[in-house]
Scaffold this motif. Structure first.
Motif, PDB file in Angstrom:
ATOM      1  N   THR A 294       0.923  22.051  35.613  1.00 22.40           N
ATOM      2  CA  THR A 294       0.585  21.509  34.228  1.00 22.40           C
ATOM      3  C   THR A 294       1.664  20.910  33.460  1.00 22.40           C
ATOM      4  O   THR A 294       3.065  20.934  33.247  1.00 22.40           O
ATOM      5  CB  THR A 294       0.027  22.416  32.916  1.00 22.40           C
ATOM      6  N   PRO A 295       1.491  19.976  32.621  1.00 23.57           N
ATOM      7  CA  PRO A 295       2.752  18.819  31.540  1.00 23.57           C
ATOM      8  C   PRO A 295       3.405  20.290  30.591  1.00 23.57           C
ATOM      9  O   PRO A 295       4.357  19.705  30.483  1.00 23.57           O
ATOM     10  CB  PRO A 295       1.662  17.795  30.631  1.00 23.57           C
ATOM     11  N   ALA A 296       2.732  20.955  29.696  1.00 30.32           N
ATOM     12  CA  ALA A 296       2.840  22.393  29.096  1.00 30.32           C
ATOM     13  C   ALA A 296       4.610  23.255  29.964  1.00 30.32           C
ATOM     14  O   ALA A 296       4.904  23.667  29.660  1.00 30.32           O
ATOM     15  CB  ALA A 296       2.380  22.852  28.427  1.00 30.32           C
ATOM     16  N   LYS A 297       3.474  23.372  31.057  1.00 28.70           N
ATOM     17  CA  LYS A 297       4.085  24.618  32.136  1.00 28.70           C
ATOM     18  C   LYS A 297       5.627  23.630  32.536  1.00 28.70           C
ATOM     19  O   LYS A 297       6.904  24.629  32.221  1.00 28.70           O
ATOM     20  CB  LYS A 297       3.843  24.421  32.920  1.00 28.70           C
ATOM     21  N   ALA A 298       5.294  22.572  32.505  1.00 26.76           N
ATOM     22  CA  ALA A 298       6.725  21.384  32.702  1.00 26.76           C
ATOM     23  C   ALA A 298       8.101  21.387  31.909  1.00 26.76           C
ATOM     24  O   ALA A 298       8.906  21.425  31.326  1.00 26.76           O
ATOM     25  CB  ALA A 298       6.704  19.999  33.602  1.00 26.76           C
ATOM     26  N   ALA A 299       7.031  21.529  30.681  1.00 25.94           N
ATOM     27  CA  ALA A 299       7.413  21.287  29.045  1.00 25.94           C
ATOM     28  C   ALA A 299       8.387  22.720  29.289  1.00 25.94           C
ATOM     29  O   ALA A 299       9.772  22.677  28.524  1.00 25.94           O
ATOM     30  CB  ALA A 299       6.876  21.025  28.540  1.00 25.94           C
ATOM     31  N   ARG A 300       7.721  23.697  29.152  1.00 27.69           N
ATOM     32  CA  ARG A 300       8.790  25.303  29.097  1.00 27.69           C
ATOM     33  C   ARG A 300       9.869  24.868  30.274  1.00 27.69           C
ATOM     34  O   ARG A 300      10.649  25.668  29.798  1.00 27.69           O
ATOM     35  CB  ARG A 300       7.272  26.388  29.164  1.00 27.69           C
ATOM     36  N   ARG A 301       9.106  24.611  31.014  1.00 28.78           N
ATOM     37  CA  ARG A 301      10.520  25.235  32.448  1.00 28.78           C
ATOM     38  C   ARG A 301      11.622  24.388  32.243  1.00 28.78           C
ATOM     39  O   ARG A 301      12.844  24.458  31.897  1.00 28.78           O
ATOM     40  CB  ARG A 301      10.231  24.932  33.849  1.00 28.78           C
ATOM     41  N   GLN A 302      11.438  23.385  31.438  1.00 30.88           N
ATOM     42  CA  GLN A 302      12.471  22.368  31.421  1.00 30.88           C
ATOM     43  C   GLN A 302      13.325  22.886  30.663  1.00 30.88           C
ATOM     44  O   GLN A 302      14.533  22.537  30.149  1.00 30.88           O
ATOM     45  CB  GLN A 302      11.713  20.865  30.950  1.00 30.88           C
ATOM     46  N   TRP A 303      12.716  23.087  29.430  1.00 31.82           N
ATOM     47  CA  TRP A 303      13.215  23.921  27.914  1.00 31.82           C
ATOM     48  C   TRP A 303      13.982  24.614  28.119  1.00 31.82           C
ATOM     49  O   TRP A 303      15.238  25.313  28.531  1.00 31.82           O
ATOM     50  CB  TRP A 303      12.308  24.693  27.298  1.00 31.82           C
ATOM     51  N   SER A 318      14.259  32.173  21.599  1.00 32.70           N
ATOM     52  CA  SER A 318      13.931  30.740  21.197  1.00 32.70           C
ATOM     53  C   SER A 318      13.216  29.913  21.011  1.00 32.70           C
ATOM     54  O   SER A 318      13.164  28.443  20.222  1.00 32.70           O
ATOM     55  CB  SER A 318      15.691  30.021  22.018  1.00 32.70           C
ATOM     56  N   SER A 319      12.234  29.988  21.991  1.00 30.22           N
ATOM     57  CA  SER A 319      10.698  29.067  22.182  1.00 30.22           C
ATOM     58  C   SER A 319       9.617  28.856  20.486  1.00 30.22           C
ATOM     59  O   SER A 319       9.513  27.558  20.054  1.00 30.22           O
ATOM     60  CB  SER A 319       9.792  29.219  23.169  1.00 30.22           C
ATOM     61  N   PHE A 320      10.297  30.040  19.598  1.00 31.20           N
ATOM     62  CA  PHE A 320       9.356  29.505  18.070  1.00 31.20           C
ATOM     63  C   PHE A 320       9.997  28.548  17.484  1.00 31.20           C
ATOM     64  O   PHE A 320       9.789  27.982  17.107  1.00 31.20           O
ATOM     65  CB  PHE A 320       9.499  31.328  18.049  1.00 31.20           C
ATOM     66  N   GLN A 355      -2.443  21.540  16.352  1.00 30.50           N
ATOM     67  CA  GLN A 355      -3.177  22.550  17.219  1.00 30.50           C
ATOM     68  C   GLN A 355      -1.635  21.127  18.765  1.00 30.50           C
ATOM     69  O   GLN A 355      -1.648  20.562  18.116  1.00 30.50           O
ATOM     70  CB  GLN A 355      -4.404  22.085  17.785  1.00 30.50           C
ATOM     71  N   MET A 356      -1.258  22.278  19.241  1.00 28.88           N
ATOM     72  CA  MET A 356      -0.743  22.540  20.444  1.00 28.88           C
ATOM     73  C   MET A 356      -0.565  23.519  21.729  1.00 28.88           C
ATOM     74  O   MET A 356      -0.706  24.864  21.096  1.00 28.88           O
ATOM     75  CB  MET A 356       0.825  21.500  20.338  1.00 28.88           C
ATOM     76  N   ASP A 357       0.127  22.566  22.882  1.00 26.79           N
ATOM     77  CA  ASP A 357       0.430  23.446  23.751  1.00 26.79           C
ATOM     78  C   ASP A 357       1.527  23.205  23.643  1.00 26.79           C
ATOM     79  O   ASP A 357       2.236  23.088  24.348  1.00 26.79           O
ATOM     80  CB  ASP A 357      -0.118  23.151  25.131  1.00 26.79           C
ATOM     81  N   GLY A 358       2.377  24.646  22.477  1.00 25.95           N
ATOM     82  CA  GLY A 358       3.903  24.682  22.841  1.00 25.95           C
ATOM     83  C   GLY A 358       4.810  24.730  23.812  1.00 25.95           C
ATOM     84  O   GLY A 358       4.638  25.369  24.808  1.00 25.95           O
ATOM     85  N   LEU A 359       5.717  25.224  23.020  1.00 24.03           N
ATOM     86  CA  LEU A 359       6.755  25.896  24.443  1.00 24.03           C
ATOM     87  C   LEU A 359       6.756  27.423  24.353  1.00 24.03           C
ATOM     88  O   LEU A 359       6.591  27.998  25.723  1.00 24.03           O
ATOM     89  CB  LEU A 359       8.400  26.188  23.946  1.00 24.03           C
ATOM     90  N   SER A 360       6.028  27.917  23.177  1.00 23.05           N
ATOM     91  CA  SER A 360       5.895  29.178  23.390  1.00 23.05           C
ATOM     92  C   SER A 360       4.547  29.505  24.073  1.00 23.05           C
ATOM     93  O   SER A 360       4.372  30.515  24.308  1.00 23.05           O
ATOM     94  CB  SER A 360       5.834  29.838  21.778  1.00 23.05           C
ATOM     95  N   GLY A 361       3.269  28.376  24.298  1.00 17.91           N
ATOM     96  CA  GLY A 361       2.183  28.854  24.962  1.00 17.91           C
ATOM     97  C   GLY A 361       1.310  28.449  23.478  1.00 17.91           C
ATOM     98  O   GLY A 361       1.753  27.236  22.780  1.00 17.91           O
ATOM     99  N   MET A 374      -1.303  31.898  19.188  1.00 21.39           N
ATOM    100  CA  MET A 374      -1.976  32.572  19.802  1.00 21.39           C
ATOM    101  C   MET A 374      -2.290  33.855  21.126  1.00 21.39           C
ATOM    102  O   MET A 374      -1.556  34.039  21.533  1.00 21.39           O
ATOM    103  CB  MET A 374      -3.738  31.095  20.460  1.00 21.39           C
ATOM    104  N   PRO A 375      -3.425  34.198  21.282  1.00 16.09           N
ATOM    105  CA  PRO A 375      -3.604  35.991  21.619  1.00 16.09           C
ATOM    106  C   PRO A 375      -2.501  35.218  23.188  1.00 16.09           C
ATOM    107  O   PRO A 375      -2.124  35.284  24.289  1.00 16.09           O
ATOM    108  CB  PRO A 375      -4.823  36.123  21.806  1.00 16.09           C
ATOM    109  N   GLN A 376      -4.313  34.144  24.344  1.00 24.02           N
ATOM    110  CA  GLN A 376      -3.787  34.084  25.051  1.00 24.02           C
ATOM    111  C   GLN A 376      -2.567  33.605  25.533  1.00 24.02           C
ATOM    112  O   GLN A 376      -2.030  33.327  26.712  1.00 24.02           O
ATOM    113  CB  GLN A 376      -4.564  32.778  25.713  1.00 24.02           C
ATOM    114  N   ALA A 377      -0.853  33.510  24.192  1.00 28.20           N
ATOM    115  CA  ALA A 377       0.484  32.680  24.868  1.00 28.20           C
ATOM    116  C   ALA A 377       1.306  34.457  25.201  1.00 28.20           C
ATOM    117  O   ALA A 377       1.915  34.265  26.065  1.00 28.20           O
ATOM    118  CB  ALA A 377       0.474  32.597  23.591  1.00 28.20           C
ATOM    119  N   LEU A 378       0.599  35.517  25.394  1.00 24.00           N
ATOM    120  CA  LEU A 378       1.333  36.751  25.519  1.00 24.00           C
ATOM    121  C   LEU A 378       0.756  37.482  26.850  1.00 24.00           C
ATOM    122  O   LEU A 378      -0.476  37.226  27.201  1.00 24.00           O
ATOM    123  CB  LEU A 378       0.932  38.317  24.597  1.00 24.00           C
TER     124      LEU A 378
END
Length: 392
Positions: A294-303, A318-320, A355-361, A374-378
């Motif tokens: 997903t774009p969110a996972k791609a952004a997290r991986r790039q970060w 760092s992501s927070f 609301q956003m699909d952030g680097l942290s989740g 959100m709890p789903q981030a863990l």
């Protein structure tokens, strides 16, 4: 530039521009090119310096990325950083200085629970939007008394629920808990005890001050109770000390870390003591193990890759900090107001519905809940061969 990075920056630019175009009118007012000034109160020295320095690195990297992305509609972010020396009184002076600076749109506070709690009154009085990266839930709750205060990071109740799920799955019946003697530790004890009681798992605890550099006595006390598992609910440095201390006792059970204990990706000298230990944290810590579907996972991986390339290693927290910058930048662009003038109330109102699909989740902030992660981030991570990996 890699295809993933190009796609990520393009997606970011499109998303931010889409949120800002609605505020423009044909032939409208002069385009605002004034800087977005974000202030940061961080523990760059003192007891919590390692965490504060991690946040500083992340903030600077994220600001550089946004400023070079073209996603800010012609504007740039200026970052003002002050060291609070891990001291609540110094932190309060910093907050007062920042809030009196008419250029500052919002403040990001670091990992010091006492600092954030001590500043709540000033933040509300000065009506300056603030995102705290500290763990205590009471920083952002009750919302009626924290209108300008937001929190970004794991919540005790969510971490306790995830830990209990893992303990039950592994048939743990008896737990020893080493917990920091602060607000987050007290929240954690209450939340974990509640969850363990429902699972019929017994709990015995020992407390440590957040400034303690020797926890061996408390760990020995826990080991003497012959628990099936130990849970370390402390800052990262103490959690590492605790794992090493446990290895020197008769304890041979399992080790579990709360999300607040997360730090470096690589475990270094503590690798042997933490082998097969379980950590509850966000997926960003191990995003290099995840396929970017997903774009969110791609952004997290790039970060993850950008941070690692810049600093030679990765720190989960760092992501927070990076997400806090993104939230404020997005809110500033959507808040509107007169060009060149800071609109703190408008920014606060936008933050409260962010609301956003952030680097942290996934992050969702509402008028009833100012703690955004959100709890789903863990998720569940396991230490293998000196670094954290996805469980399973």
């Amino acid at each position: 530039m890699s295809p993933i990075r190009s796609a990520t920056i393009a997606a970011l630019a499109s998303a931010v521009v889409a949120t800002t175009l609605t505020g423009c009118q044909f032939g409208g007012a002069e385009k605002d090119t004034s800087p977005i000034v974000i202030a940061a109160d961080l523990e760059l020295s003192g007891a919590s310096a390692l965490v504060g320095q991690t946040y500083q690195r992340a903030l600077k990297l994220k600001v550089e990325q946004l400023n070079s992305s073209g996603a800010l509609n012609g504007r740039k972010i200026d970052l003002l950083v002050k060291d609070n020396r891990s001291d609540a009184a110094e932190s309060l002076r910093n907050i007062a200085d920042f809030s009196s600076d008419s250029r500052v749109s919002a403040i990001i506070m670091g990992g010091c629970n006492e600092c954030a709690l001590g500043a709540v009154g000033t933040i509300n009085e000065k009506r300056i939007p603030t995102i705290a990266l500290a763990a205590s839930g009471s920083i952002a709750s009750p919302v009626a008394e924290r209108r300008y205060v937001f929190k970004l990071g794991p919540n005790a109740a969510d971490s306790a629920a995830a830990l209990t799920t893992e303990l039950r799955r592994n048939n743990i019946r008896k737990v020893g808990m080493l917990v920091s003697d602060d607000d987050y530790g007290r929240e954690g004890t209450s939340a974990l005890k509640s969850e363990l009681d429902k699972a019929d798992i017994s709990l015995r605890q020992q407390r440590v001050k957040t400034t303690d550099t020797d926890v061996s006595q408390q760990v020995q006390q826990l080991a003497s109770g012959k628990p099936d598992a130990m849970v370390f609910w402390t800052p990262p440095e103490q959690a590492t000390l605790a794992a090493t201390s446990a290895q020197q006792t008769t304890f041979r059970g399992s080790i579990y870390f709360d999300a607040g204990a997360a730090g470096e990706l690589f475990l270094g000298s503590a690798a042997k003591a933490t082998e097969k230990a379980t950590l509850i944290f966000t997926q960003t810590m191990v995003i290099d193990d995840v396929i970017a579907t997903t774009p969110a996972k791609a952004a997290r991986r790039q970060w993850f890759q950008d941070y690692t390339a810049r600093f030679g290693g990765y720190n989960g927290s760092s992501s927070f900090a990076a997400d806090a910058v993104q939230l404020i930048a997005d809110a500033e662009l959507r808040a509107g107001g007169e060009a060149g003038k800071v609109n703190r109330d408008g920014l606060r109102d936008v933050l409260e519905t962010s609301q956003m699909d952030g680097l942290s989740g996934p992050i969702r902030i509402t008028p009833d809940n100012h703690s955004g992660l959100m709890p789903q981030a863990l998720t569940t991570l396991v230490a293998r061969n000196g670094r954290w990996r996805l469980a399973g």
